[in-house]
Every structure is written in structure tokens, then in C-alpha cells.
Design a protein around this motif. Structure first.
Motif, PDB file in Angstrom:
ATOM      1  N   GLU A  89      37.611  30.479  44.829  1.00  0.00           N
ATOM      2  CA  GLU A  89      36.952  31.571  45.560  1.00  0.00           C
ATOM      3  C   GLU A  89      37.713  32.880  45.419  1.00  0.00           C
ATOM      4  OE1 GLU A  89      35.482  34.104  48.753  1.00  0.00           O
ATOM      5  OE2 GLU A  89      37.540  33.490  48.431  1.00  0.00           O
ATOM      6  N   GLU A  90      36.975  33.953  45.135  1.00  0.00           N
ATOM      7  CA  GLU A  90      37.583  35.280  45.050  1.00  0.00           C
ATOM      8  C   GLU A  90      36.758  36.321  45.781  1.00  0.00           C
ATOM      9  OE1 GLU A  90      38.218  39.182  42.651  1.00  0.00           O
ATOM     10  OE2 GLU A  90      36.427  38.091  43.194  1.00  0.00           O
ATOM     11  N   GLU A  91      35.431  36.152  45.777  1.00  0.00           N
ATOM     12  CA  GLU A  91      34.532  37.236  46.167  1.00  0.00           C
ATOM     13  C   GLU A  91      34.381  37.457  47.671  1.00  0.00           C
ATOM     14  OE1 GLU A  91      33.388  39.284  44.107  1.00  0.00           O
ATOM     15  OE2 GLU A  91      33.015  38.362  42.168  1.00  0.00           O
ATOM     16  N   GLY A  92      34.617  36.417  48.472  1.00  0.00           N
ATOM     17  CA  GLY A  92      34.376  36.569  49.912  1.00  0.00           C
ATOM     18  C   GLY A  92      32.900  36.693  50.238  1.00  0.00           C
ATOM     19  N   PHE A 138      29.026  37.095  33.896  1.00  0.00           N
ATOM     20  CA  PHE A 138      30.347  37.239  33.298  1.00  0.00           C
ATOM     21  C   PHE A 138      31.499  37.386  34.293  1.00  0.00           C
ATOM     22  CE2 PHE A 138      27.070  38.844  30.493  1.00  0.00           C
ATOM     23  CZ  PHE A 138      27.354  38.221  29.293  1.00  0.00           C
ATOM     24  N   ASP A 139      31.216  37.926  35.467  1.00  0.00           N
ATOM     25  CA  ASP A 139      32.277  38.187  36.445  1.00  0.00           C
ATOM     26  C   ASP A 139      32.909  36.871  36.872  1.00  0.00           C
ATOM     27  OD1 ASP A 139      33.912  38.979  38.512  1.00  0.00           O
ATOM     28  OD2 ASP A 139      32.309  39.747  39.791  1.00  0.00           O
ATOM     29  N   GLY A 140      34.166  36.679  36.554  1.00  0.00           N
ATOM     30  CA  GLY A 140      34.844  35.437  36.896  1.00  0.00           C
ATOM     31  C   GLY A 140      34.651  34.368  35.834  1.00  0.00           C
ATOM     32  N   ALA A 141      33.378  34.029  35.577  1.00  0.00           N
ATOM     33  CA  ALA A 141      33.079  32.943  34.627  1.00  0.00           C
ATOM     34  C   ALA A 141      33.716  33.194  33.259  1.00  0.00           C
ATOM     35  CB  ALA A 141      31.569  32.782  34.492  1.00  0.00           C
ATOM     36  N   GLY A 152      39.487  44.691  42.980  1.00  0.00           N
ATOM     37  CA  GLY A 152      40.510  43.689  43.265  1.00  0.00           C
ATOM     38  C   GLY A 152      40.304  42.460  42.386  1.00  0.00           C
ATOM     39  N   HIS A 153      41.390  41.768  42.053  1.00  0.00           N
ATOM     40  CA  HIS A 153      41.314  40.549  41.236  1.00  0.00           C
ATOM     41  C   HIS A 153      42.378  39.562  41.694  1.00  0.00           C
ATOM     42  CE1 HIS A 153      38.437  42.152  38.371  1.00  0.00           C
ATOM     43  NE2 HIS A 153      39.148  43.263  38.304  1.00  0.00           N
ATOM     44  N   ASP A 154      42.188  38.287  41.301  1.00  0.00           N
ATOM     45  CA  ASP A 154      43.158  37.251  41.657  1.00  0.00           C
ATOM     46  C   ASP A 154      44.568  37.591  41.175  1.00  0.00           C
ATOM     47  OD1 ASP A 154      41.530  35.142  42.965  1.00  0.00           O
ATOM     48  OD2 ASP A 154      40.445  35.231  41.080  1.00  0.00           O
ATOM     49  N   SER A 204      40.193  32.512  35.988  1.00  0.00           N
ATOM     50  CA  SER A 204      39.577  33.487  36.891  1.00  0.00           C
ATOM     51  C   SER A 204      38.832  32.673  37.954  1.00  0.00           C
ATOM     52  CB  SER A 204      38.644  34.408  36.097  1.00  0.00           C
ATOM     53  OG  SER A 204      38.238  35.521  36.869  1.00  0.00           O
ATOM     54  N   HIS A 205      37.853  33.280  38.584  1.00  0.00           N
ATOM     55  CA  HIS A 205      37.163  32.596  39.687  1.00  0.00           C
ATOM     56  C   HIS A 205      35.778  32.092  39.271  1.00  0.00           C
ATOM     57  CE1 HIS A 205      34.667  36.273  40.407  1.00  0.00           C
ATOM     58  NE2 HIS A 205      35.732  36.866  39.923  1.00  0.00           N
ATOM     59  N   ILE A 206      35.385  30.955  39.837  1.00  0.00           N
ATOM     60  CA  ILE A 206      34.088  30.339  39.513  1.00  0.00           C
ATOM     61  C   ILE A 206      33.011  30.801  40.484  1.00  0.00           C
ATOM     62  CG2 ILE A 206      34.396  28.252  40.928  1.00  0.00           C
ATOM     63  CD1 ILE A 206      32.865  28.400  37.386  1.00  0.00           C
ATOM     64  N   LEU A 253      41.418  37.208  31.675  1.00  0.00           N
ATOM     65  CA  LEU A 253      40.453  38.013  30.921  1.00  0.00           C
ATOM     66  C   LEU A 253      39.278  38.263  31.854  1.00  0.00           C
ATOM     67  CD1 LEU A 253      39.514  39.179  28.109  1.00  0.00           C
ATOM     68  CD2 LEU A 253      38.397  36.984  27.734  1.00  0.00           C
ATOM     69  N   HIS A 254      38.860  39.523  31.962  1.00  0.00           N
ATOM     70  CA  HIS A 254      37.800  39.856  32.918  1.00  0.00           C
ATOM     71  C   HIS A 254      36.980  41.009  32.350  1.00  0.00           C
ATOM     72  CE1 HIS A 254      35.899  40.551  36.833  1.00  0.00           C
ATOM     73  NE2 HIS A 254      36.464  39.434  37.263  1.00  0.00           N
ATOM     74  N   ILE A 255      35.738  41.090  32.770  1.00  0.00           N
ATOM     75  CA  ILE A 255      34.949  42.271  32.411  1.00  0.00           C
ATOM     76  C   ILE A 255      35.462  43.465  33.227  1.00  0.00           C
ATOM     77  CG2 ILE A 255      32.856  41.116  31.625  1.00  0.00           C
ATOM     78  CD1 ILE A 255      31.738  41.627  34.507  1.00  0.00           C
TER      79      ILE A 255
HETATM   80 ZN   LIG Z   1      35.770  38.898  39.251  1.00  0.00          ZN
END
Ligand SMILES: [Zn+2]
Length: 433
Positions: A143-146, A109-112, A375-377, A98-100, A207-209
Motif C-alpha cells: 500500500e502506498e496511495e492511502g 502504470f503508477d506503481g505497477a 510522494g513515493h515509497d 513499487s506499490h501494487i 522505477l516509476h512514471i
Molecule cells: Zn506511485
């Protein structure tokens, strides 16, 4: 964890390693949440910031210590490779991660979670089953969040080739620093020694929340994501006539805010009549001239529309447009309409969805098929490979907030499903070509 030996096949041994892996997962999650800690207890790790770099370096050390082969690419995506025995598949690993990066003062938790769970899953599999047939790679996307530059999904987009340096290098952050300058300050960029894209993913599982409250409210452990919703973003301008709040009788007014209020309620009612999974949100209003003693002459409001079916999303949008025009005209106002963003819905891979459900059935874990409203990667990777997403519950549906929380027990269930899925596709020779 002990070195691999003959007892690795026993269920008791696997369970012991699994428990140790869960412990490691939560420890690494805690360590990451200490990097970029903001005053309110949230996490801020925007792209190419010092906290972002520290987190990637910390992960790299962790991966190396645990026997994964690490590498970076030019964009700062970090890979931890577990090499497979099948040479032909070496450069086409299954990605999990996922994204760091985070939003400003985001949650732990989001990404991490996806990055950490993917990393520890590979360690578990290596320990218990040894070398896989197909290579597996834990990926910590840059990067994912912008949140820093006006551009999202840079990490995954640079891997799929959907974007490259020419399209992002001159984007500026709030301080006027370009994306290229920021990347170079961290040692990345097109002139760095790293490859553009070292791997082409064979598949991607994340895996994501959930970031919503559906799983918690239904008392379900796992969300099997079926689609990532499509999205439209629009600006609607309603124009009337600004006038004196004291000398203009009610009957003579062309109040843009009153007209807009009616329109917003109508949009809300129409969205309710469509039902799930359609969502429509007016999130921002600009009332002009915005003075206490002036009848509002103009209102600009934003409209965000999402659905898993493009045709339904398009039909709803066109009905809203008619409604806006009709309502404005009836109230002596004019309406203008500007579409800024239109993203089609992205379905997840059907076979992988079924595999997740089979794993849940086998392990007696409750699950729910559901769309992702965020949205997700995975939606970027879907352009070039099979993708799947596993959701775990978010307490009170809160995300992008320091209060973001998922219990250890809930995470462990999601981690177990991820591990089983990777085992299935990485080891059992189950080809999904
Ligand atoms: Zn995320």
C-alpha cells in the motif's frame, strides 16, 4: 527463455534475452491491468480488496514460475528473492519495486510499472549473469496511495518500522471495516503465519512514471530523481460577514470570497516569483453559507506547498502567512491558519544518482536531474537505506487517471537503466557502504 549456458556472455545473447524480457514486462503489465479493471477502463486495486489480493497472488505465481523465492510479510508485502552468493548479505537484499495498490480508477502504470520492471529485471539478471553477489529482491509493496484507509505508505512503513499494527489496526474505511479486519480477510495481519519484516533492505531503487509533463516537454527519456519534495498542507479560514445579497450595498460588505480571491491571486504571484521547484496550490474552497442570495461570510480554503529545500519552503510559508493576514485585515476580514501536514524534503542517495547518470551516459540515453513533486515509497526507505528513483515520461503529464500512458519504447529505456544499475550493485562487488 533458455537455460543458462556458455553463450550467456555474448552481447548478442544478452540482447536477445533483453528483448524477451521487455516482451515479458509488457505482458505482465497488461495482465495486472486486467485485475481490478473499472468500468471507465481504469484500475482499482485498493488495499486488501479482492482485486488487490488477486494481483499479489498473480505476481507471486509469476515470480515462482521464473525461479524467484517468494514470500509475504504480515502486511501483505510480496518479495521475490534472487539469492546472492554473499551469505552475510542474504538478509539485506537490494530492493527494487513499487506499490501494487492504486487510487480509485487509476492508471495502468503508477506503481505497477516498478513492481513488474523490478520482477522482470531479476529474471533477466539471473538468466544472463547467474547468481548475484548481493541478494536482490523484487518487492510488490502492499500500500502506498492511502485510497482506502486514511493512511499512506503502509507497505514501506511496515518494512522500515516507521509504523506497526498498533498504529493502523483501528483505521476504518468508508464502510466501517478496520484495516486489521480487511488484512485478516486476505490472510494477513499480526496473527497470520507471516513474518513482520523478513528482510532489511540494503538499498531501494524504484522505477516509476514521472506523473508530470517535464520529461515529455523536454524530450528527455529518463528522470534522475534528486529529491522527493517536502510538503505542507494547510487550511486557511477567512471570515467576513454573511449578509443579504439584495439589501447590502457593495461598499458595506465584508465579502469573505472577494477577500479570498485576492489572497489566492497573491499566493499565486508569490509562488511564480520564487520559481521552480516551488509549487503552491489552492485546491479546494468551502464557501459559507453557500447560497445564491447571501454575501459569503466565511471561506475555508486548502493550501498545498511543496519544495525540495526545507528552508525555502518554510520562508515561502511564512511570507504567505503575512500576506494572508495583511490582505484580510485591509479588507476588514479576519484570517485563521491551521497546518495539517509538514513533511521534510528527502534527498536521494548521491552516489546512486551518479551511477544512474553514468549508466545513461554509457548507453547514450538522455536524462534530466529532477525532483519528484509526488510522494513515493523511496522517501520512507530513505530513513533506513540508500534510495534511488528512475522516472520515465508520462504522456501529457497525466496520472491517477485511466488515461495514464507511457510508451513501450520509453518503458524499455527505463527498464534498461534499472537492469544496469542492479547489475552494477548486485554483481560487480561495487560496495556502496
Ligand atoms: Zn506511485
Amino acid at each position: 527463455m533458455p537455460e543458462s549456458c556458455h553463450i550467456t556472455n555474448t552481447e548478442a545473447y544478452k540482447e536477445t534475452v533483453f528483448e524477451a524480457s521487455c516482451h515479458l514486462l509488457h505482458q505482465l503489465l497488461d495482465e495486472l491491468s486486467d485485475i481490478g479493471k473499472s468500468e471507465d477502463g481504469g484500475n482499482t486495486r485498493v488495499l486488501y480488496s479482492s482485486s488487490w489480493l488477486l494481483a499479489q497472488q498473480h505476481l507471486q505465481c509469476f515470480m515462482q514460475e521464473k525461479g524467484l523465492i517468494t514470500s509475504f510479510d504480515q502486511s501483505g508485502n510480496l518479495y521475490g528473492l534472487l539469492e546472492g552468493t554473499d551469505d552475510s548479505a542474504l538478509s539485506q537484499p537490494i530492493f527494487t519495486g513499487s506499490h501494487i495498490d492504486t487510487v480509485i480508477s487509476g492508471g495502468k502504470f503508477d506503481g505497477a510499472l516498478g513492481v513488474v520492471a523490478g520482477t522482470v529485471a531479476l529474471m533477466y539478471l539471473k538468466e544472463v549473469y547467474g547468481q548475484p553477489a548481493r541478494s536482490l529482491a523484487a518487492v510488490s509493496l502492499s500500500e502506498e496511495e492511502g485510497s482506502r484507509f486514511p493512511f499512506a505508505f503502509w507497505g514501506s512503513r511496515s518494512i522500515t518500522g516507521a509504523s506497526d499494527w498498533s498504529s493502523v489496526r483501528n483505521l476504518k474505511d468508508a464502510e466501517g471495516i478496520t484495516l486489521l479486519q480487511a488484512a485478516e480477510m486476505c490472510g494477513f495481519g499480526p496473527d497470520s503465519p507471516f513474518p513482520v519484516r523478513p528482510f532489511k533492505p540494503h538499498g531501494y531503487v524504484e522505477l516509476h512514471i514521472e506523473q508530470g509533463a517535464v520529461l515529455e516537454r523536454k524530450g528527455t527519456s529518463i528522470g534522475v530523481v534528486t529529491d522527493i519534495v517536502g510538503q505542507k498542507r494547510l487550511d486557511v479560514t477567512i471570515t467576513g460577514e454573511a449578509n443579504h445579497a439584495g439589501t447590502t450595498p457593495m461598499a458595506y460588505r465584508k465579502d469573505a470570497l472577494i477577500g479570498t480571491s485576492e489572497i489566492i491571486l497573491q499566493i499565486h504571484q508569490l509562488a511564480l516569483s520564487y520559481g521552480d521547484p516551488l509549487v503552491a496550490t489552492v485546491g479546494s474552497l468551502d464557501v459559507l453559507p453557500g447560497a445564491v442570495n447571501v454575501v459569503p461570510g466565511k471561506v475555508v480554503f486548502t493550501l498545498d506547498i511543496r519544495h525540495t529545500d526545507k528552508s525555502v519552503m518554510d520562508r515561502f510559508t511564512s511570507e504567505v502567512r503575512s500576506l494572508v493576514t495583511e490582505s484580510a485585515t485591509r479588507n476588514g476580514l479576519t484570517a485563521e491558519w491551521e497546518e495539517h501536514l509538514s513533511v521534510d524534503p528527502i534527498p536521494m542517495d548521491g552516489e546512486w544518482e551518479e551511477s544512474i547518470q553514468d549508466v545513461c551516459d554509457k548507453l547514450d540515453i538522455s536524462y534530466l536531474r529532477m525532483p519528484s513533486g509526488a510522494g513515493h515509497d523511496a522517501q520512507i526507505f530513505a530513513e533506513i537505506c540508500k534510495v534511488a528513483m528512475i522516472f520515465v515520461p508520462s504522456q501529457n503529464g497525466v496520472s491517477h487517471n485511466p488515461m495514464e500512458f507511457t510508451s513501450k519504447e520509453e518503458i524499455n529505456l527505463g527498464f534498461r537503466v534499472l537492469v544496469e544499475l542492479l547489475h552494477q550493485y548486485g554483481y560487480r562487488g561495487k560496495t556502496d557502504e
